[in-house]
Design a protein around this motif. Structure first.
Motif, mmCIF file in Angstrom:
data_model
loop_
_atom_site.group_PDB
_atom_site.id
_atom_site.type_symbol
_atom_site.label_atom_id
_atom_site.label_comp_id
_atom_site.label_asym_id
_atom_site.label_seq_id
_atom_site.Cartn_x
_atom_site.Cartn_y
_atom_site.Cartn_z
ATOM 1 N N PRO A 1 2.465 4.994 0.599
ATOM 2 C CA PRO A 1 2.323 5.801 1.802
ATOM 3 C C PRO A 1 1.558 7.013 1.354
ATOM 4 O O PRO A 1 1.112 7.096 0.023
ATOM 5 C CB PRO A 1 3.623 6.282 1.911
ATOM 6 C CG PRO A 1 4.677 5.945 0.724
ATOM 7 C CD PRO A 1 3.931 5.014 0.043
ATOM 8 N N GLU A 2 1.225 8.069 2.075
ATOM 9 C CA GLU A 2 0.347 9.078 1.914
ATOM 10 C C GLU A 2 1.149 10.059 0.709
ATOM 11 O O GLU A 2 0.441 10.480 -0.443
ATOM 12 C CB GLU A 2 -0.015 9.942 3.096
ATOM 13 C CG GLU A 2 -1.493 10.127 3.067
ATOM 14 C CD GLU A 2 -1.833 10.698 4.707
ATOM 15 O OE1 GLU A 2 -1.838 11.769 4.913
ATOM 16 O OE2 GLU A 2 -2.432 9.809 5.477
ATOM 17 N N ARG A 3 2.395 10.391 1.073
ATOM 18 C CA ARG A 3 3.147 11.040 0.251
ATOM 19 C C ARG A 3 4.041 9.788 -0.592
ATOM 20 O O ARG A 3 4.006 8.739 -0.544
ATOM 21 C CB ARG A 3 3.913 11.967 0.863
ATOM 22 C CG ARG A 3 2.843 13.164 1.490
ATOM 23 C CD ARG A 3 3.533 14.218 2.030
ATOM 24 N NE ARG A 3 4.405 15.001 0.931
ATOM 25 C CZ ARG A 3 5.160 15.989 1.395
ATOM 26 N NH1 ARG A 3 5.311 16.134 2.514
ATOM 27 N NH2 ARG A 3 6.003 16.568 0.239
ATOM 28 N N ARG B 1 0.818 -1.235 -0.039
ATOM 29 C CA ARG B 1 -0.024 0.081 -0.055
ATOM 30 C C ARG B 1 0.809 1.323 -0.101
ATOM 31 O O ARG B 1 1.757 1.327 0.836
ATOM 32 C CB ARG B 1 -0.869 0.078 1.269
ATOM 33 C CG ARG B 1 -2.005 1.009 1.256
ATOM 34 C CD ARG B 1 -2.766 0.861 2.553
ATOM 35 N NE ARG B 1 -3.331 2.131 2.904
ATOM 36 C CZ ARG B 1 -4.911 1.909 2.401
ATOM 37 N NH1 ARG B 1 -5.264 1.107 1.803
ATOM 38 N NH2 ARG B 1 -5.617 3.161 2.676
#
Ligand code: SF4
Ligand code: F3S
Ligand code: FES
Length: 238
Positions: free
Chosen positions: A126-128, A124
């Motif tokens: 990361p957000e950034r 998955r």
């Protein structure tokens, strides 16, 4: 000041010619013209049927690799003042000629595709962005520069001897991802390159490194891939 340049071009149209033949064309060129400019002058003003690939004209797209005085070069990067007033132009060696200087690149791209030349990581995200250190980025910096011109593979005697050899260009593009710390498919690529037509067919001849218009240290990259196979992981070769 403009001067006369004679181009001796190996021409072949399989639909009409029994065998390839050399044809000569004289053009007026400036010293700072490139061999590609001279080819364009022939095609636009003398012999419209002359066929060759070109696009960017600035050493970026990789489409106009050909043999210029016996050496694999990009026609758009060779100044006419560096080739004398008589230049021989021939198609790359080792691929079927479709017409004149245009060769069938499909086997080249099939080898390229075989090494999974794209980023693989099913985790998955990361957000950034996926971070990596400067040192980790530097490990594959050189091999990001490839423009898939095929000058390396078609100058390699191991490839001339065996067209099933995966070839230096495919190994360069595998290297770019094998040594990317964010990628997770290094093992699969190394397994493919450990094949009998893989990296071990490279006999460290260095023609590829000399031919590369992007000055990629190809033989060094191939050596790093060989080491990664021997050590079982790219991480172990740091
Ligand atoms: Fe061309 Fe260099 Fe890439 Fe080989 S490694 S295909 S010579 S840019
Ligand atoms: Fe060929 Fe380059 Fe190896 S020329 S043999 S791939 S070092
Ligand atoms: Fe694009 Fe020469 S035309 S690299």
């Amino acid at each position: 000041m403009a001067s006369k340049l004679t181009l001796r071009i190996l021409r072949y149209n399989p639909e009409t010619d029994e065998v390839p033949y050399y044809a000569e064309y004289a053009v007026m060129v400036d010293p700072t013209d490139r061999v590609l400019d001279a080819l364009n002058m022939v095609k636009w003003y003398q012999e419209g049927s002359l066929t060759y690939r070109r696009s960017c004209a600035h050493g970026i797209c990789g489409s106009d690799a050909m043999r210029i005085n016996g050496v694999n070069r990009l026609a758009c990067k060779v100044l006419v003042r560096d080739v004398g007033d008589f230049v021989t132009v021939e198609p790359l060696m080792g691929f079927r000629v479709i017409k004149d200087l245009v060769v069938d690149m499909e086997p080249f791209f099939a080898q390229y595709r075989s090494v999974l030349p794209f980023f693989i990581n099913d985790a998955r995200p990361p957000e950034r962005e996926r971070l990596q250190t400067v040192a980790d980025r530097e490990r594959f910096d050189d091999t990001t520069k490839c423009i898939l011109c095929a000058a390396c593979t078609t100058s390699c005697p191991s490839f001339w001897a065996n067209e099933d050899f995966v070839g230096p260009a495919a190994i360069v593009n595998a290297h770019r991802f094998i040594f990317d710390s964010r990628d997770e498919a290094a093992g699969e690529r190394l397994e493919r390159l450990n094949d009998r037509e893989g990296v071990w067919r490279c006999r460290t001849i260095f023609n590829c490194t000399e031919a590369c218009p992007r000055e990629i240290k190809i033989t060094k990259a191939i050596g790093e891939v060989k080491k990664a196979i021997l050590y079982g992981s790219p991480r172990a070769t740091k």
